[in-house]
Design a protein around this motif. Structure first.
Motif, PDB file in Angstrom:
ATOM      1  N   ASP A 139      -0.006  54.507 139.504  1.00 47.74           N
ATOM      2  CA  ASP A 139       0.205  53.871 140.821  1.00 47.74           C
ATOM      3  C   ASP A 139      -0.511  52.684 140.971  1.00 47.74           C
ATOM      4  OD1 ASP A 139      -2.401  54.764 140.697  1.00 47.74           O
ATOM      5  OD2 ASP A 139      -2.233  56.041 142.631  1.00 47.74           O
ATOM      6  N   HIS A 140      -1.193  52.056 139.834  1.00 42.10           N
ATOM      7  CA  HIS A 140      -2.063  50.737 139.679  1.00 42.10           C
ATOM      8  C   HIS A 140      -2.221  50.420 138.377  1.00 42.10           C
ATOM      9  CE1 HIS A 140      -5.468  53.439 139.212  1.00 42.10           C
ATOM     10  NE2 HIS A 140      -6.236  52.514 138.979  1.00 42.10           N
ATOM     11  N   TYR A 141      -2.682  49.174 138.235  1.00 40.17           N
ATOM     12  CA  TYR A 141      -3.106  48.783 136.911  1.00 40.17           C
ATOM     13  C   TYR A 141      -4.869  48.818 136.743  1.00 40.17           C
ATOM     14  CZ  TYR A 141       1.114  46.545 135.323  1.00 40.17           C
ATOM     15  OH  TYR A 141       2.379  46.170 134.934  1.00 40.17           O
ATOM     16  N   ALA A 142      -5.169  49.504 135.707  1.00 41.39           N
ATOM     17  CA  ALA A 142      -6.479  49.562 135.346  1.00 41.39           C
ATOM     18  C   ALA A 142      -7.171  48.673 134.491  1.00 41.39           C
ATOM     19  CB  ALA A 142      -6.678  51.016 134.723  1.00 41.39           C
ATOM     20  N   VAL A 143      -6.295  47.827 133.892  1.00 37.36           N
ATOM     21  CA  VAL A 143      -6.706  46.616 133.058  1.00 37.36           C
ATOM     22  C   VAL A 143      -6.260  45.270 133.609  1.00 37.36           C
ATOM     23  CG1 VAL A 143      -6.621  45.920 130.639  1.00 37.36           C
ATOM     24  CG2 VAL A 143      -6.975  48.486 130.964  1.00 37.36           C
ATOM     25  N   GLY A 158     -16.601  50.570 135.816  1.00 38.99           N
ATOM     26  CA  GLY A 158     -15.310  50.276 136.615  1.00 38.99           C
ATOM     27  C   GLY A 158     -14.324  49.908 135.353  1.00 38.99           C
ATOM     28  N   THR A 159     -13.516  48.887 135.825  1.00 36.35           N
ATOM     29  CA  THR A 159     -12.316  48.550 134.791  1.00 36.35           C
ATOM     30  C   THR A 159     -12.820  47.829 133.642  1.00 36.35           C
ATOM     31  OG1 THR A 159     -11.936  46.662 136.076  1.00 36.35           O
ATOM     32  CG2 THR A 159     -10.787  48.710 136.767  1.00 36.35           C
ATOM     33  N   ASP A 160     -13.897  47.520 133.357  1.00 32.57           N
ATOM     34  CA  ASP A 160     -14.295  46.625 132.108  1.00 32.57           C
ATOM     35  C   ASP A 160     -14.034  47.315 130.949  1.00 32.57           C
ATOM     36  OD1 ASP A 160     -15.415  44.911 130.463  1.00 32.57           O
ATOM     37  OD2 ASP A 160     -17.502  45.095 130.876  1.00 32.57           O
ATOM     38  N   THR A 161     -13.277  46.900 129.950  1.00 30.20           N
ATOM     39  CA  THR A 161     -12.932  47.168 128.582  1.00 30.20           C
ATOM     40  C   THR A 161     -13.936  47.181 127.789  1.00 30.20           C
ATOM     41  OG1 THR A 161     -11.991  45.244 127.805  1.00 30.20           O
ATOM     42  CG2 THR A 161     -10.429  46.856 128.923  1.00 30.20           C
ATOM     43  N   ARG A 162     -15.212  46.740 127.937  1.00 32.75           N
ATOM     44  CA  ARG A 162     -16.400  46.864 127.175  1.00 32.75           C
ATOM     45  C   ARG A 162     -17.330  47.314 128.065  1.00 32.75           C
ATOM     46  NH1 ARG A 162     -17.130  41.104 124.750  1.00 32.75           N
ATOM     47  NH2 ARG A 162     -19.210  42.158 123.961  1.00 32.75           N
ATOM     48  N   PRO A 163     -17.605  48.364 128.263  1.00 34.49           N
ATOM     49  CA  PRO A 163     -18.508  48.940 129.542  1.00 34.49           C
ATOM     50  C   PRO A 163     -19.956  48.989 129.265  1.00 34.49           C
ATOM     51  CG  PRO A 163     -17.398  50.937 128.547  1.00 34.49           C
ATOM     52  CD  PRO A 163     -16.625  49.615 128.054  1.00 34.49           C
ATOM     53  N   HIS A 164     -20.043  48.706 127.681  1.00 35.59           N
ATOM     54  CA  HIS A 164     -21.529  49.073 127.370  1.00 35.59           C
ATOM     55  C   HIS A 164     -22.278  47.714 127.141  1.00 35.59           C
ATOM     56  CE1 HIS A 164     -20.817  53.286 127.645  1.00 35.59           C
ATOM     57  NE2 HIS A 164     -19.689  53.239 126.614  1.00 35.59           N
TER      58      HIS A 164
END
Length: 457
Positions: free
Chosen positions: A144-148, A380-386
Motif C-alpha cells: 500500500d506504499h513505497y518503502a524505498v 526508517g526507510t534508509d537502505t543503509r541503516p547502520h
C-alpha cells in the motif's frame, strides 16, 4: 444567494488552491474560514515558532482576501462545531477543504463529514493541495506504499500533474459573520529571534527569487553549509503558503540540474507523507525495529542536554543546534549531522531528538520530521541503516573553510580554516584561550558503542 464554506488548514494561500477555486465556482458567496482549534495544541502541533509563523500566514491571507473584496473569518473552538455553526448561519450546503494525511487530519475530516451529513450538508475534500502526488495514488505491486525512495521517485516523476490555478479575482463573503481577526506574531511569547516572516506574499517572492538567482547552483551547492544555497521554502510548504505543485511546475519550466535536484527534494516530502499515511504509527514507533536499547540515565541526560544546547564539543553539530535555536530552522545537512550524532554517536532515542526539533522547527511536521529522524537513526526507510556520519569529516567536507561554524559558534571564530572542526587538538594555553567544551564522547568510542548495540562488532 448560494453559499459555500472553504476551510483552510495547512493550505494558507490564494494561488493554486483547488478547494478555494471549487468553492468560488460553486456558489455566489464564499466563507473563507480558519478555526483555531485547541485540539491542535493538545496534539502537540503548536509551538511558539509555528504559532508566530501561522499568525503571519493568516494576516497575509486575510490581506489577500480583502484585496479581492472578501476577508478571512477566524474562529476559536472545536473545528467541527465552528464549521457546522458557520454553515448553518449562512445556509451553506457544501464545505470544501484539502485532504490531510496525518491521523489527526483523518479523524477531524471523518468527524466533520458525519456532522455535516447529519445536518443535511456535504463535505467536499480536494486532494493534491498539500502534496504534489496524493498518498496512495502510486503504490508498488503487493503493497500500500513505497518503502524505498528511488523507485517511488521514478514513478512520481512520471505522474501527470494538475495545472496550477490562478488566485481568484473576486471573493464575495456574506455580511454579518463574526470573526476573531487573525492573531499577531507579537502575541506569541518565546519565538526564536531570527524566525523568518511567514505568509504567501513572502513565500512566493522567495520562490521566484530563488529560482531565478540560485537554482542553477543548487545541484552542487545544496549541501554547502556555509554557502546556504538551499531555498528555505520548507516553512512555506509546511503551512501551504506556497503550493508544492506550482513549485514543481516552475522548477521544471526553468530546467537544469539544480532545478531537477530541487524537484527531487520535493518528492522526498511526498514520499514521507505516503509512508505516514500508510503507517500512521510511525509518528511514534519504529518503521523497522532494530531492537535498540537506547541509553538512559544521568549520563545520557547530560549528553542530551549538551546536544540541545549546542555544547557537544563538535563544532559543526553545535553550529547546527544553535542555528535551530536562533532561527527555528536548520540547514538540511545540519539536520542530518545533528540527528546522526544524537542517535548513533550518543546512542540516544530518536524520539528525544524529534521532540526537540518539533519544539523549535517552524517547518516541523509529523511526516517529514519523524520519518527523517527515523531515516537518520536507521529505524526508517534508509537502505543503509547502520551508517554513521562522522561530524569532523562531514564538517571538513561541507564547511571546508569553517564559515558555518564561525557564524554560529563565534567563540571559535579565530581558529583558521579546517582546524575549527577539531579544537580539542589545541594544546596548553592555545586550548585555554577558547571557551568551548571538550567533546562529550570520543568518536571512536561512540562508534564502537553503536556497533555493539546493533550487533555489528
Amino acid at each position: 444567494m448560494t453559499v459555500s464554506v472553504v476551510l483552510f488548514t495547512s493550505d494558507l494561500r490564494l494561488h493554486d488552491h483547488p478547494a478555494l477555486r471549487a468553492a468560488v465556482e460553486a456558489a455566489d458567496e464564499v466563507v473563507p474560514l480558519f478555526v483555531r482549534d485547541p485540539a491542535v495544541d493538545r496534539a502537540g502541533f503548536a509551538s511558539p515558532n509555528r504559532l508566530a509563523f501561522l499568525a503571519d500566514c493568516l494576516t497575509d491571507l486575510d490581506s489577500g482576501l480583502r484585496e479581492r473584496g472578501g476577508r478571512l473569518v477566524v474562529r476559536g473552538g472545536d473545528t467541527v462545531t465552528e464549521v457546522c455553526g458557520v454553515a448553518r448561519r449562512t445556509g451553506a450546503d457544501e464545505v470544501h477543504m484539502a485532504v490531510g494525511h496525518s491521523a489527526f487530519a483523518h479523524t477531524r475530516e471523518a468527524r466533520l463529514r458525519r456532522a455535516l451529513a447529519a445536518d443535511g450538508r456535504r463535505l467536499r475534500t480536494h486532494d493534491a493541495v498539500t502534496t504534489v502526488v496524493p498518498p496512495g495514488d502510486i503504490v508498488p505491486q503487493g503493497s500500500d506504499h513505497y518503502a524505498v525512495f528511488t523507485p517511488y521517485f521514478r514513478r512520481w516523476s512520471g505522474e501527470p500533474l494538475r495545472t496550477p490555478l490562478a488566485a481568484p479575482r473576486k471573493v464575495r463573503v456574506p455580511n454579518g459573520l463574526r470573526s476573531e481577526g487573525p492573531p499577531t506574531r507579537a502575541s506569541v511569547p518565546g519565538v526564536s529571534e531570527g524566525l523568518a516572516t511567514g505568509g504567501e506574499t513572502v513565500g512566493r517572492r522567495r520562490l521566484g527569487a530563488w529560482l531565478s538567482r540560485h537554482a542553477d547552483a543548487y545541484g552542487t551547492g545544496h549541501d554547502d553549509l556555509g554557502g546556504d544555497a538551499t531555498s528555505r521554502l520548507s516553512p512555506y510548504l509546511h503551512f501551504g503558503a506556497v503550493s508544492a505543485t506550482e513549485a514543481v511546475h516552475r522548477a521544471r519550466s526553468r530546467g537544469g540540474q539544480g532545478a531537477e535536484a530541487f524537484v527531487r527534494q520535493l518528492c522526498w516530502r511526498d514520499f514521507h507523507h505516503q509512508v505516514l499515511a500508510a503507517r500512521p504509527e510511525t509518528a511514534t514507533e519504529d518503521y523497522r525495529s532494530r531492537a535498540d536499547h537506547w541509553r538512559r540515565g544521568e549520563e545520557a541526560e547530560a549528553d542530551l542536554r549538551a546536544w540541545r544546547e549546542g555544547r557537544t564539543g563538535y563544532p559543526v553539530v553545535d553550529a547546527a543546534m544553535r542555528q535551530l535555536a536562533h532561527e527555528g530552522w536548520m540547514h538540511n545537512r545540519g539536520r542530518l549531522l545533528a540527528a546522526s550524532f544524537l542517535t548513533k554517536t550518543l546512542y540516544i532515542d530518536w524520539r528525544e531528538g524529534a521532540r526537540h526539533f518539533l519544539d523549535l522547527l517552524v517547518d516541523g511536521d509529523i511526516a517529514n520530521n519523524q520519518l527523517n529522524w527515523q531515516w537518520a537513526a536507521g529505524t526508517g526507510t534508509d537502505t543503509r541503516p547502520h551508517r554513521v556520519l562522522n561530524p569532523v569529516l562531514q564538517g571538513k567536507r561541507y564547511d571546508p573553510d569553517g564559515a558555518y561554524v564561525r557564524r554560529w559558534v563565534p567563540e571559535l571564530a579565530e581558529l583558521p580554516g579546517a582546524r575549527i572542526h577539531e579544537p580539542w587538538r589545541l594544546k596548553g594555553q592555545d586550548r585555554a584561550a577558547y571557551d568551548y567544551p571538550e567533546p562529550v564522547v570520543d568518536l571512536a568510542d561512540g562508534l564502537a558503542r553503536f556497533r555493539h548495540a546493533r550487533g555489528r562488532d
